[in-house]
Design a protein around this motif. Structure first.
Motif, mmCIF file in Angstrom:
data_model
loop_
_atom_site.group_PDB
_atom_site.id
_atom_site.type_symbol
_atom_site.label_atom_id
_atom_site.label_comp_id
_atom_site.label_asym_id
_atom_site.label_seq_id
_atom_site.Cartn_x
_atom_site.Cartn_y
_atom_site.Cartn_z
ATOM 1 N N VAL A 3 -36.756 -19.768 -5.505
ATOM 2 C CA VAL A 3 -37.909 -20.058 -4.659
ATOM 3 C C VAL A 3 -38.566 -21.315 -5.204
ATOM 4 O O VAL A 3 -38.977 -21.352 -6.364
ATOM 5 N N VAL A 4 -38.632 -22.347 -4.379
ATOM 6 C CA VAL A 4 -39.306 -23.581 -4.750
ATOM 7 C C VAL A 4 -40.666 -23.575 -4.060
ATOM 8 O O VAL A 4 -40.751 -23.663 -2.835
ATOM 9 N N LEU A 5 -41.725 -23.406 -4.871
ATOM 10 C CA LEU A 5 -43.091 -23.463 -4.356
ATOM 11 C C LEU A 5 -43.514 -24.916 -4.366
ATOM 12 O O LEU A 5 -43.563 -25.540 -5.415
ATOM 13 N N MET A 6 -43.821 -25.456 -3.213
ATOM 14 C CA MET A 6 -44.146 -26.874 -3.118
ATOM 15 C C MET A 6 -45.519 -27.072 -2.504
ATOM 16 O O MET A 6 -46.022 -26.224 -1.796
ATOM 17 N N LYS A 13 -49.769 -23.909 -7.058
ATOM 18 C CA LYS A 13 -48.353 -23.664 -7.370
ATOM 19 C C LYS A 13 -48.169 -22.838 -8.638
ATOM 20 O O LYS A 13 -47.368 -21.904 -8.652
ATOM 21 N N THR A 14 -48.897 -23.165 -9.678
ATOM 22 C CA THR A 14 -48.721 -22.452 -10.950
ATOM 23 C C THR A 14 -49.293 -21.043 -10.875
ATOM 24 O O THR A 14 -48.620 -20.071 -11.237
ATOM 25 N N THR A 15 -50.500 -20.915 -10.395
ATOM 26 C CA THR A 15 -51.145 -19.598 -10.306
ATOM 27 C C THR A 15 -50.345 -18.661 -9.408
ATOM 28 O O THR A 15 -50.027 -17.528 -9.792
ATOM 29 N N ILE A 16 -50.006 -19.133 -8.235
ATOM 30 C CA ILE A 16 -49.247 -18.311 -7.285
ATOM 31 C C ILE A 16 -47.834 -18.086 -7.791
ATOM 32 O O ILE A 16 -47.294 -16.988 -7.700
ATOM 33 N N GLY A 17 -47.237 -19.126 -8.368
ATOM 34 C CA GLY A 17 -45.872 -19.019 -8.877
ATOM 35 C C GLY A 17 -45.708 -17.953 -9.941
ATOM 36 O O GLY A 17 -44.740 -17.190 -9.919
ATOM 37 N N ILE A 29 -40.951 -21.246 -13.672
ATOM 38 C CA ILE A 29 -40.959 -22.527 -14.374
ATOM 39 C C ILE A 29 -41.871 -23.477 -13.615
ATOM 40 O O ILE A 29 -41.753 -23.633 -12.397
ATOM 41 N N ASP A 30 -42.781 -24.085 -14.356
ATOM 42 C CA ASP A 30 -43.704 -25.067 -13.789
ATOM 43 C C ASP A 30 -43.058 -26.439 -13.885
ATOM 44 O O ASP A 30 -42.832 -26.947 -14.985
ATOM 45 N N GLY A 31 -42.751 -27.032 -12.748
ATOM 46 C CA GLY A 31 -42.098 -28.332 -12.711
ATOM 47 C C GLY A 31 -42.888 -29.429 -13.402
ATOM 48 O O GLY A 31 -42.305 -30.418 -13.860
ATOM 49 N N ASP A 32 -44.212 -29.273 -13.496
ATOM 50 C CA ASP A 32 -45.018 -30.277 -14.203
ATOM 51 C C ASP A 32 -44.560 -30.429 -15.649
ATOM 52 O O ASP A 32 -44.627 -31.506 -16.214
ATOM 53 N N LYS A 33 -44.077 -29.355 -16.230
ATOM 54 C CA LYS A 33 -43.638 -29.386 -17.631
ATOM 55 C C LYS A 33 -42.280 -30.075 -17.795
ATOM 56 O O LYS A 33 -41.841 -30.316 -18.912
ATOM 57 N N LEU A 34 -41.625 -30.379 -16.691
ATOM 58 C CA LEU A 34 -40.310 -31.019 -16.731
ATOM 59 C C LEU A 34 -40.376 -32.530 -16.527
ATOM 60 O O LEU A 34 -39.352 -33.205 -16.598
ATOM 61 N N HIS A 35 -41.572 -33.036 -16.275
ATOM 62 C CA HIS A 35 -41.732 -34.491 -16.114
ATOM 63 C C HIS A 35 -41.444 -35.208 -17.420
ATOM 64 O O HIS A 35 -41.851 -34.736 -18.491
ATOM 65 N N PRO A 36 -40.790 -36.365 -17.371
ATOM 66 C CA PRO A 36 -40.668 -37.198 -18.571
ATOM 67 C C PRO A 36 -42.067 -37.648 -19.007
ATOM 68 O O PRO A 36 -42.976 -37.769 -18.189
ATOM 69 N N GLN A 37 -42.223 -37.878 -20.300
ATOM 70 C CA GLN A 37 -43.527 -38.272 -20.829
ATOM 71 C C GLN A 37 -44.067 -39.529 -20.136
ATOM 72 O O GLN A 37 -45.272 -39.648 -19.910
ATOM 73 N N ALA A 38 -43.190 -40.451 -19.775
ATOM 74 C CA ALA A 38 -43.630 -41.681 -19.096
ATOM 75 C C ALA A 38 -44.340 -41.356 -17.780
ATOM 76 O O ALA A 38 -45.329 -42.006 -17.428
ATOM 77 N N ASN A 39 -43.851 -40.341 -17.055
ATOM 78 C CA ASN A 39 -44.499 -39.931 -15.807
ATOM 79 C C ASN A 39 -45.870 -39.323 -16.078
ATOM 80 O O ASN A 39 -46.838 -39.605 -15.368
ATOM 81 N N CYS A 79 -43.080 -27.085 -7.915
ATOM 82 C CA CYS A 79 -43.040 -28.548 -7.986
ATOM 83 C C CYS A 79 -43.584 -29.114 -6.683
ATOM 84 O O CYS A 79 -43.517 -28.466 -5.646
ATOM 85 N N SER A 80 -44.092 -30.321 -6.737
ATOM 86 C CA SER A 80 -44.729 -30.894 -5.552
ATOM 87 C C SER A 80 -43.743 -31.096 -4.408
ATOM 88 O O SER A 80 -44.071 -30.803 -3.262
ATOM 89 N N ALA A 81 -42.550 -31.619 -4.676
ATOM 90 C CA ALA A 81 -41.518 -31.832 -3.647
ATOM 91 C C ALA A 81 -42.127 -32.403 -2.372
ATOM 92 O O ALA A 81 -41.945 -31.878 -1.277
#
Length: 161
Positions: A3-6, A13-17, A29-39, A79-81
């Motif tokens: 399930v991709v919550l977008m 997203k995080t609370t509901i997820g 899994i919170d997609g925000d935590k998967l961003h590269p540090q540069a992002n 993730c925002s998607a």
């Protein structure tokens, strides 16, 4: 099932997820935590991400989804998607990947973003996200201007075969 919550920042997203994953008895899994540090650095400075910035992040999530599909392990991924091409890339033409769009009025999004603490995404980027958002036509759409438990229940019901 994956399930991709977008949705845009502040849509829950995080609370509901987390609550949905608990209801489905699977990982979250919170997609925000998967961003590269540069992002994260860019967004922290109020600089919107472009497609090139998002590509490594999307690849990470696509690989994660592929791994979960191969191992037949359920997952709720937030993730925002924001764009249709991002969602298509994540879905991988797979029926086992379900999109859920968390829709909210702008005023509610602003209110939520003003209240949250410790997140790298500043309120100044909300407008950019709303402008980038291509609302999905192939997703379960849930309005999040109601209690979280109701939102989770609606999604849970919609995911049932």
């Amino acid at each position: 099932m994956i399930v991709v919550l977008m949705g845009v920042a502040g849509s829950g997203k995080t609370t509901i997820g987390k609550q949905l994953a608990n209801a489905l008895e699977c990982d979250f899994i919170d997609g925000d935590k998967l961003h590269p540090q540069a992002n994260i650095d860019k967004m922290s400075q109020g600089i919107p991400l472009g497609d090139a910035d998002r590509q490594p992040w999307l690849e990470t999530m696509r690989s994660l989804i592929a791994h979960r599909l191969e191992s037949n392990t359920n997952l709720v991924l937030a993730c925002s998607a924001l764009k249709a091409k991002y969602r298509s890339h994540l879905k991988q033409d797979c029926d086992q990947v379900r999109l859920v769009y968390l829709k909210a009025p702008e005023a509610l999004l602003k209110e939520r973003m003003e209240r949250r603490e410790g997140h790298f995404m500043p309120l100044t980027l909300l407008q950019s996200q709303l402008q980038t958002l291509e609302e999905p036509i192939d997703a379960i759409v849930v309005n999040v201007d109601q209690p979280v438990t109701h939102v989770v229940d609606q999604i849970h019901q919609a995911l049932r075969p």
